[in-house]
Design an enzyme around this catalytic site. Structure first.
Site, PDB file in Angstrom:
ATOM      1  CB  CYS A 152      15.563  47.637  36.932  1.00  0.00           C
ATOM      2  SG  CYS A 152      15.014  45.971  37.319  1.00  0.00           S
ATOM      3  CG  ASP A 186       6.983  44.486  36.461  1.00  0.00           C
ATOM      4  OD1 ASP A 186       6.693  45.417  37.230  1.00  0.00           O
ATOM      5  OD2 ASP A 186       6.664  44.453  35.273  1.00  0.00           O
ATOM      6  CB  CYS A 230      11.956  48.743  36.413  1.00  0.00           C
ATOM      7  SG  CYS A 230      11.091  47.178  36.653  1.00  0.00           S
ATOM      8  CG  ASP A 231       9.373  45.498  32.975  1.00  0.00           C
ATOM      9  OD1 ASP A 231      10.604  45.535  32.851  1.00  0.00           O
ATOM     10  OD2 ASP A 231       8.736  44.439  33.068  1.00  0.00           O
ATOM     11  CE  LYS A 232       4.523  46.969  33.571  1.00  0.00           C
ATOM     12  NZ  LYS A 232       5.699  46.171  33.866  1.00  0.00           N
ATOM     13  CB  CYS A 284      14.932  41.640  33.201  1.00  0.00           C
ATOM     14  SG  CYS A 284      14.232  41.725  34.864  1.00  0.00           S
ATOM     15  CD  GLU A 332       4.792  41.821  33.869  1.00  0.00           C
ATOM     16  OE1 GLU A 332       5.684  41.208  34.486  1.00  0.00           O
ATOM     17  OE2 GLU A 332       5.034  42.758  33.089  1.00  0.00           O
ATOM     18  CB  SER A 347       6.895  38.644  32.734  1.00  0.00           C
ATOM     19  OG  SER A 347       8.249  38.916  32.490  1.00  0.00           O
TER      20      SER A 347
END
Length: 559
Positions: free
Chosen positions: A55, A87, A128-130, A200, A450, A476
């Protein structure tokens, strides 16, 4: 290009101008900056490069291109690094407790670098996500001219003739446990699911938040959909570097972009694409840092009026690169504009309104990703907010791909994620059960893990439409099925979820927006009297500090 005017150096000239700042200039010269560099605005280029995950592994290259653009437009870039927690890698382990906490560290660290070095502007690059909401939270706090640039999606892998993502691997674990996938096929899938750099590839949390922030206007229009390794990404990055200099000269600051109408546009984008429930936490947190009033009720209200238009994984057919090829999030926004559901006058970092950007969206002939307004996948959006006796402060249910009617389940209670996962893969969950996973909330986890390991195993075991899962943790973006998360108050603070016992009846009613524990009041009172607050799981360090400071999930789990 000639030196920029003094008003674009309102911060940095305090740091580097004048005889008394000679020591600071000496240090900066030691780091490679010339006298000419220090006469130009200093622009932060923050990113979360780390080599543990696809990511973010390419973000230094993107930062290099952003810096090229800043120099072309007359600024001096100052690159800095922050952290990231994967994650997908940490999922299902104690390491996952660090994930949501990392959002605060990303925002804090970028804020401190920019404040500490009196930088004039900022391009925050996320992966990435956060890291995505963390970057925007920092922009909102600092309110210096800037923008967020997403690093782009990974391309899908290919397995047995089909596109696959990391979500397919999590579900394959359930199939493997159920005996329907061999060791060899699982290993083959594992080896091809993530073919290179990028976040992702479905409408999981990373792509959800990237598209939401493009809809909000804090990311340049058209920038989020370009895949990570697409040759177009270099010019996207350079353009972002040039754009931040224009924002600086025009005095455009993030809080003029992150407004109530813009946040409503971001929510609509999430709902229209069946995006991640994590968007609720992250948009609440961004709103707080921008000084905008936003509540859980706003998400439900906007979801109810927003059609579900994009057929996206994990519950649908297509990946983020497919969405880009179809026309990107701007095509979705054009649909919403045509339906009168977009706050068209909201400004963006491009200098144009979001309505102008959406109107110019290009739709690829024959695309199947984004549906026409006349034939939406569903008449309302991809998630609903529930209340009720089990979640007095609210909770979030993802309904993309289905909207089930009221249903009563039988509780199977687990005090942590690992125990629930073991029960699923051990074949101990039956049709009609609802897994209740508690003490996984922001404070109780701490860190609100998650549950993709569990939810993926449920779907992989063929139980996706037969059971439900309720938790004070979160999911997630790759999760789908009958899943209810962010239950508040959480168990660790004595929320009703702490009182549930095996065999209790729980009613999930997304139509009436209720989550209820069907247990007599007298029995609940007896259970309440015997409940005791658990001891903290961490007594020192970052996780202990977070547990003491964090708010309810209903408020965004902010510190």
């Amino acid at each position: 290009m000639t030196d920029a005017s003094e008003d674009t150096r309102a911060n940095s000239r305090v740091l580097v101008d004048g005889p008394d700042r000679a020591p600071a200039r000496a240090m900066l010269r030691g780091a490679g900056y010339s006298a000419e560099d220090l006469k130009r605005p200093l622009i932060g280029v923050a990113h979360s490069w780390i080599e543990v995950m696809p990511c973010t592994m390419h973000l230094r290259e993107i930062a290099k291109w952003v810096k090229e653009g800043i120099r072309e437009a007359g600024g001096t870039p100052v690159e800095c690094n922050t952290i990231a927690v994967s994650d997908g890698i940490a999922m299902g382990t104690e390491g996952m407790k660090s994930s949501l906490i990392s959002r605060e560290i990303v925002a804090d660290s970028i804020e401190l670098v920019v404040r500490g070095h009196l930088l004039d502007g900022l391009v925050a690059i996320s992966g990435c996500d956060k890291t995505i909401p963390g970057c925007v939270m920092a922009l909102a706090r600092l309110d210096v001219p800037g923008l967020m640039l997403y690093g782009g999606s990974i391309m899908p892998g290919r397995f047995e003739g089909k596109d696959v993502t990391i979500g397919d691997v999590f579900e394959a674990v359930g199939r493997h446990a159920a005996g329907t996938m061999s060791d060899a096929r699982l290993e083959e899938l594992e080896s091809v699911a993530c073919p290179g750099a990028g976040a992702c590839g479905g409408q999981f949390t990373a792509n959800t938040m990237a598209t939401a922030f493009e809809a909000l206007g804090i990311s340049p229009a058209g920038s989020s959909g370009v895949p990570a390794l697409d040759p177009r990404r270099r010019e996207v990055a350079r353009a972002a570097g040039r754009r931040v200099m224009t924002l600086l000269r025009e005095g455009v600051k993030p809080r003029s972009i992150i407004t109530r109408p813009a946040l409503e546009n971001a929510i609509a984008a999430v709902m229209a694409t069946g995006g991640s429930t994590n968007a609720v936490l992250h948009l609440l947190a961004v709103a707080r840092d921008a000084g905008v009033d936003l509540t859980l009720a706003d998400f439900d209200r906007i979801s109810a009026r927003t059609p579900l238009l994009a057929d996206m994984k994990p519950w649908g057919r297509f990946t983020a690169p497919d969405m880009d090829h179809a026309g990107g999030i701007m095509l979705v926004l054009r649909r919403l504009l045509d339906a009168g559901l977009l706050n068209a006058d909201a400004p963006t970092v491009s200098g144009r309104t979001i309505g102008e950007e959406a109107r110019d969206a290009k739709e690829t002939r024959g695309q199947e990703v984004v549906k026409a307004l006349a034939t939406p996948i569903a008449a309302s959006g991809g998630m609903v907010i529930l209340g009720g006796s089990l979640a007095p402060e609210g909770c979030v249910m993802k309904v993309a791909g289905h909207l089930m009617s009221a249903r009563t389940f039988t509780a199977r209670v687990f005090e942590c994620e690992e125990d629930a996962f073991a029960a699923v893969v051990g074949g101990k969950i039956r049709e009609g059960d609802v897994l209740v996973i508690r003490y996984e909330g922001p404070k109780g986890g701490p860190g609100m893990r998650e549950m993709l390991g569990v939810t993926g195993a449920i779907v992989g075991a063929g139980l996706g439409e037969k059971v439900a899962l309720i938790t004070d943790g979160r999911f997630s973006g790759a999760t789908h099925g009958h899943m209810v998360g962010h239950v508040a108050p959480e168990a660790a603070t004595g929320g009703p979820i702490a009182l549930v016992r095996d065999g209790d009846a729980i009613v999930v009613d997304p139509v009436k927006r209720r989550l209820d524990l069907d247990v007599p009041a007298g029995e609940l009172a007896r259970r309440r009297a015997s409940w005791r607050e658990p001891a903290p799981r961490y007594r020192t360090g970052a996780l202990a500090k977070y547990a003491k400071l964090v708010s309810s999930a209903a408020d965004g789990a902010v510190t």
